[in-house]
Design a protein around this motif. Structure first.
Motif, PDB file in Angstrom:
ATOM      1  N   GLY A   1      14.441  -7.910   7.393  1.00 23.40           N
ATOM      2  CA  GLY A   1      15.711  -8.618   7.541  1.00 23.40           C
ATOM      3  C   GLY A   1      16.784  -7.793   8.218  1.00 23.40           C
ATOM      4  N   GLY A   2      16.480  -6.545   8.569  1.00 22.31           N
ATOM      5  CA  GLY A   2      17.437  -5.668   9.232  1.00 22.31           C
ATOM      6  C   GLY A   2      18.331  -4.887   8.279  1.00 22.31           C
ATOM      7  N   ALA A   3      18.085  -5.015   6.963  1.00 20.77           N
ATOM      8  CA  ALA A   3      18.879  -4.260   5.990  1.00 20.77           C
ATOM      9  C   ALA A   3      18.427  -2.804   5.980  1.00 20.77           C
ATOM     10  CB  ALA A   3      18.741  -4.866   4.602  1.00 20.77           C
ATOM     11  N   ARG A   4      19.377  -1.885   5.970  1.00 18.03           N
ATOM     12  CA  ARG A   4      19.068  -0.459   5.982  1.00 18.03           C
ATOM     13  C   ARG A   4      18.475  -0.052   4.641  1.00 18.03           C
ATOM     14  NH1 ARG A   4      22.163   4.389   8.895  1.00 18.03           N
ATOM     15  NH2 ARG A   4      22.639   2.671  10.279  1.00 18.03           N
ATOM     16  N   VAL A   5      17.279   0.527   4.694  1.00 21.20           N
ATOM     17  CA  VAL A   5      16.570   1.000   3.515  1.00 21.20           C
ATOM     18  C   VAL A   5      16.829   2.486   3.295  1.00 21.20           C
ATOM     19  CG1 VAL A   5      14.246   1.353   2.553  1.00 21.20           C
ATOM     20  CG2 VAL A   5      14.804  -0.781   3.735  1.00 21.20           C
ATOM     21  N   CYS A   6      16.885   3.241   4.382  1.00 25.57           N
ATOM     22  CA  CYS A   6      17.005   4.693   4.279  1.00 25.57           C
ATOM     23  C   CYS A   6      17.573   5.248   5.581  1.00 25.57           C
ATOM     24  CB  CYS A   6      15.613   5.284   4.013  1.00 25.57           C
ATOM     25  SG  CYS A   6      15.557   7.064   3.743  1.00 25.57           S
TER      26      CYS A   6
ATOM     27  N   SER B   1       9.236   6.728   2.973  1.00 28.45           N
ATOM     28  CA  SER B   1      10.373   6.840   3.890  1.00 28.45           C
ATOM     29  C   SER B   1      10.379   8.212   4.548  1.00 28.45           C
ATOM     30  CB  SER B   1      11.697   6.642   3.140  1.00 28.45           C
ATOM     31  OG  SER B   1      11.887   5.308   2.768  1.00 28.45           O
ATOM     32  N   CYS B   2      10.154   9.248   3.760  1.00 32.06           N
ATOM     33  CA  CYS B   2      10.157  10.618   4.302  1.00 32.06           C
ATOM     34  C   CYS B   2       9.022  10.826   5.298  1.00 32.06           C
ATOM     35  CB  CYS B   2      10.096  11.635   3.164  1.00 32.06           C
ATOM     36  SG  CYS B   2      11.598  11.671   2.168  1.00 32.06           S
ATOM     37  N   VAL B   3       7.861  10.262   5.011  1.00 35.02           N
ATOM     38  CA  VAL B   3       6.739  10.372   5.952  1.00 35.02           C
ATOM     39  C   VAL B   3       7.085   9.676   7.266  1.00 35.02           C
ATOM     40  CG1 VAL B   3       4.361   9.624   6.407  1.00 35.02           C
ATOM     41  CG2 VAL B   3       4.948  10.624   4.202  1.00 35.02           C
ATOM     42  N   LEU B   4       7.673   8.480   7.182  1.00 38.76           N
ATOM     43  CA  LEU B   4       8.018   7.752   8.398  1.00 38.76           C
ATOM     44  C   LEU B   4       9.095   8.505   9.193  1.00 38.76           C
ATOM     45  CD1 LEU B   4       7.558   5.307  10.187  1.00 38.76           C
ATOM     46  CD2 LEU B   4       9.072   3.988   8.684  1.00 38.76           C
ATOM     47  N   ILE B   5      10.083   9.047   8.520  1.00 41.28           N
ATOM     48  CA  ILE B   5      11.120   9.840   9.193  1.00 41.28           C
ATOM     49  C   ILE B   5      10.489  11.040   9.898  1.00 41.28           C
ATOM     50  CG2 ILE B   5      13.095  11.386   8.778  1.00 41.28           C
ATOM     51  CD1 ILE B   5      13.815   9.384   6.441  1.00 41.28           C
ATOM     52  N   GLU B   6       9.641  11.771   9.197  1.00 44.80           N
ATOM     53  CA  GLU B   6       9.011  12.965   9.768  1.00 44.80           C
ATOM     54  C   GLU B   6       8.095  12.606  10.936  1.00 44.80           C
ATOM     55  OE1 GLU B   6       7.837  17.243   9.527  1.00 44.80           O
ATOM     56  OE2 GLU B   6       8.987  16.267   7.938  1.00 44.80           O
ATOM     57  N   THR B   7       7.348  11.540  10.801  1.00 48.58           N
ATOM     58  CA  THR B   7       6.436  11.131  11.869  1.00 48.58           C
ATOM     59  C   THR B   7       7.208  10.768  13.134  1.00 48.58           C
ATOM     60  OG1 THR B   7       4.735  10.381  10.329  1.00 48.58           O
ATOM     61  CG2 THR B   7       4.677   9.427  12.530  1.00 48.58           C
TER      62      THR B   7
ATOM     63  N   GLY C   1       0.799  -1.219   0.000  1.00 50.91           N
ATOM     64  CA  GLY C   1       0.000   0.000   0.000  1.00 50.91           C
ATOM     65  C   GLY C   1       0.832   1.270   0.000  1.00 50.91           C
ATOM     66  N   ASN C   2       2.152   1.140   0.168  1.00 48.82           N
ATOM     67  CA  ASN C   2       3.042   2.290   0.223  1.00 48.82           C
ATOM     68  C   ASN C   2       4.172   2.142  -0.792  1.00 48.82           C
ATOM     69  OD1 ASN C   2       1.725   3.681   2.404  1.00 48.82           O
ATOM     70  ND2 ASN C   2       2.497   2.078   3.738  1.00 48.82           N
ATOM     71  N   THR C   3       3.799   1.726  -1.983  1.00 46.34           N
ATOM     72  CA  THR C   3       4.794   1.446  -3.021  1.00 46.34           C
ATOM     73  C   THR C   3       4.698   2.440  -4.174  1.00 46.34           C
ATOM     74  OG1 THR C   3       3.284  -0.108  -4.093  1.00 46.34           O
ATOM     75  CG2 THR C   3       4.858  -1.022  -2.502  1.00 46.34           C
ATOM     76  N   GLN C   4       5.781   2.513  -4.945  1.00 44.71           N
ATOM     77  CA  GLN C   4       5.800   3.296  -6.173  1.00 44.71           C
ATOM     78  C   GLN C   4       5.364   2.372  -7.323  1.00 44.71           C
ATOM     79  OE1 GLN C   4       8.240   1.737  -7.889  1.00 44.71           O
ATOM     80  NE2 GLN C   4      10.248   2.222  -7.092  1.00 44.71           N
ATOM     81  N   PRO C   5       5.265   2.866  -8.543  1.00 47.30           N
ATOM     82  CA  PRO C   5       4.713   2.063  -9.644  1.00 47.30           C
ATOM     83  C   PRO C   5       5.415   0.726  -9.909  1.00 47.30           C
ATOM     84  CG  PRO C   5       4.773   4.362 -10.276  1.00 47.30           C
ATOM     85  CD  PRO C   5       5.490   4.257  -8.959  1.00 47.30           C
ATOM     86  N   TYR C   6       6.680   0.586  -9.509  1.00 47.01           N
ATOM     87  CA  TYR C   6       7.399  -0.670  -9.731  1.00 47.01           C
ATOM     88  C   TYR C   6       7.173  -1.687  -8.622  1.00 47.01           C
ATOM     89  CZ  TYR C   6       9.682   2.080 -13.315  1.00 47.01           C
ATOM     90  OH  TYR C   6       9.924   2.864 -14.403  1.00 47.01           O
ATOM     91  N   GLY C   7       6.336  -1.334  -7.660  1.00 47.19           N
ATOM     92  CA  GLY C   7       6.012  -2.262  -6.579  1.00 47.19           C
ATOM     93  C   GLY C   7       6.980  -2.233  -5.412  1.00 47.19           C
ATOM     94  N   LEU C   8       7.903  -1.287  -5.419  1.00 47.98           N
ATOM     95  CA  LEU C   8       8.875  -1.153  -4.336  1.00 47.98           C
ATOM     96  C   LEU C   8       8.435  -0.065  -3.368  1.00 47.98           C
ATOM     97  CD1 LEU C   8      12.103  -1.204  -6.548  1.00 47.98           C
ATOM     98  CD2 LEU C   8      11.075  -3.130  -5.316  1.00 47.98           C
ATOM     99  N   TRP C   9       8.923  -0.163  -2.132  1.00 44.92           N
ATOM    100  CA  TRP C   9       8.672   0.862  -1.111  1.00 44.92           C
ATOM    101  C   TRP C   9       8.943   2.245  -1.688  1.00 44.92           C
ATOM    102  CZ3 TRP C   9       6.762   1.684   3.634  1.00 44.92           C
ATOM    103  CH2 TRP C   9       7.273   2.701   4.440  1.00 44.92           C
ATOM    104  N   HIS C  10       8.018   3.156  -1.507  1.00 52.16           N
ATOM    105  CA  HIS C  10       8.117   4.504  -2.058  1.00 52.16           C
ATOM    106  C   HIS C  10       9.040   5.370  -1.207  1.00 52.16           C
ATOM    107  CE1 HIS C  10       6.949   8.363  -3.709  1.00 52.16           C
ATOM    108  NE2 HIS C  10       6.185   7.751  -4.606  1.00 52.16           N
ATOM    109  N   GLY C  11       9.945   6.112  -1.845  1.00 50.18           N
ATOM    110  CA  GLY C  11      10.837   7.016  -1.120  1.00 50.18           C
ATOM    111  C   GLY C  11      10.080   8.065  -0.332  1.00 50.18           C
ATOM    112  N   GLY C  12       8.913   8.483  -0.846  1.00 51.70           N
ATOM    113  CA  GLY C  12       8.093   9.437  -0.108  1.00 51.70           C
ATOM    114  C   GLY C  12       7.559   8.843   1.178  1.00 51.70           C
TER     115      GLY C  12
END
Length: 144
Positions: free
Chosen positions: A118-123, A54-60, A41-52
């Motif tokens: 898996g603990g891999a850093r996304v952002c 990430s920004c919402v989660l950081i700001e929140t 539900g939070n993906t960009q057109p390619y089906g991957l996590w949307h960078g936006g």
């Protein structure tokens, strides 16, 4: 996993964006805030996590911490947000940990690290908020 009780000011200010994106708080203090959002539900057109997302989660996460730090009669308002995207999130949850860098009288800054299941850093992000009197015109607690 038990969801912590939200502070009264946070629980009383509905955030349609937090609800829409599925934000779940996991740990709340001025020094450290942890929360997560689903990739689905939070993906960009390619089906991957949307960078936006990430920004919402950081700001929140940073905004919650900064407002907990601000205390009664003061609010934190975001003044700077940056994010470096490292790898795509593909499924499951993205979990963020906001750690206070500086909790001053007028400024609160957080480093926020987002990881996949898996603990891999996304952002990696940083949020800086200015702490101002709550009665200043146009101020309400910062919400992601």
């Amino acid at each position: 996993m038990t969801t912590p009780e939200l502070p009264d000011w946070y629980a009383q200010l509905p955030s349609a964006l937090d609800l829409t994106l599925g934000f779940e708080p996991l740990e709340l203090s001025a020094e450290r805030v942890v929360g997560r959002m689903p990739v689905a539900g939070n993906t960009q057109p390619y089906g991957l996590w949307h960078g936006g997302a990430s920004c919402v989660l950081i700001e929140t996460l940073g905004s919650i911490g900064a407002n907990l730090h601000a205390g009664p009669g003061r609010v934190a308002v975001g003044v700077d947000l940056n994010a470096t995207h490292h790898r795509p999130g593909r499924s499951g949850w993205i979990t963020g940990t906001a750690t206070a860098i500086r909790l001053g009288r007028s400024v609160a800054s957080y480093e926020v690290v987002l990881v996949d299941d898996g603990g891999a850093r996304v952002c990696t992000g940083r949020l800086t908020c200015q702490v101002v009197p709550a009665d200043r015109p146009g101020t309400t607690p910062a919400r992601g």
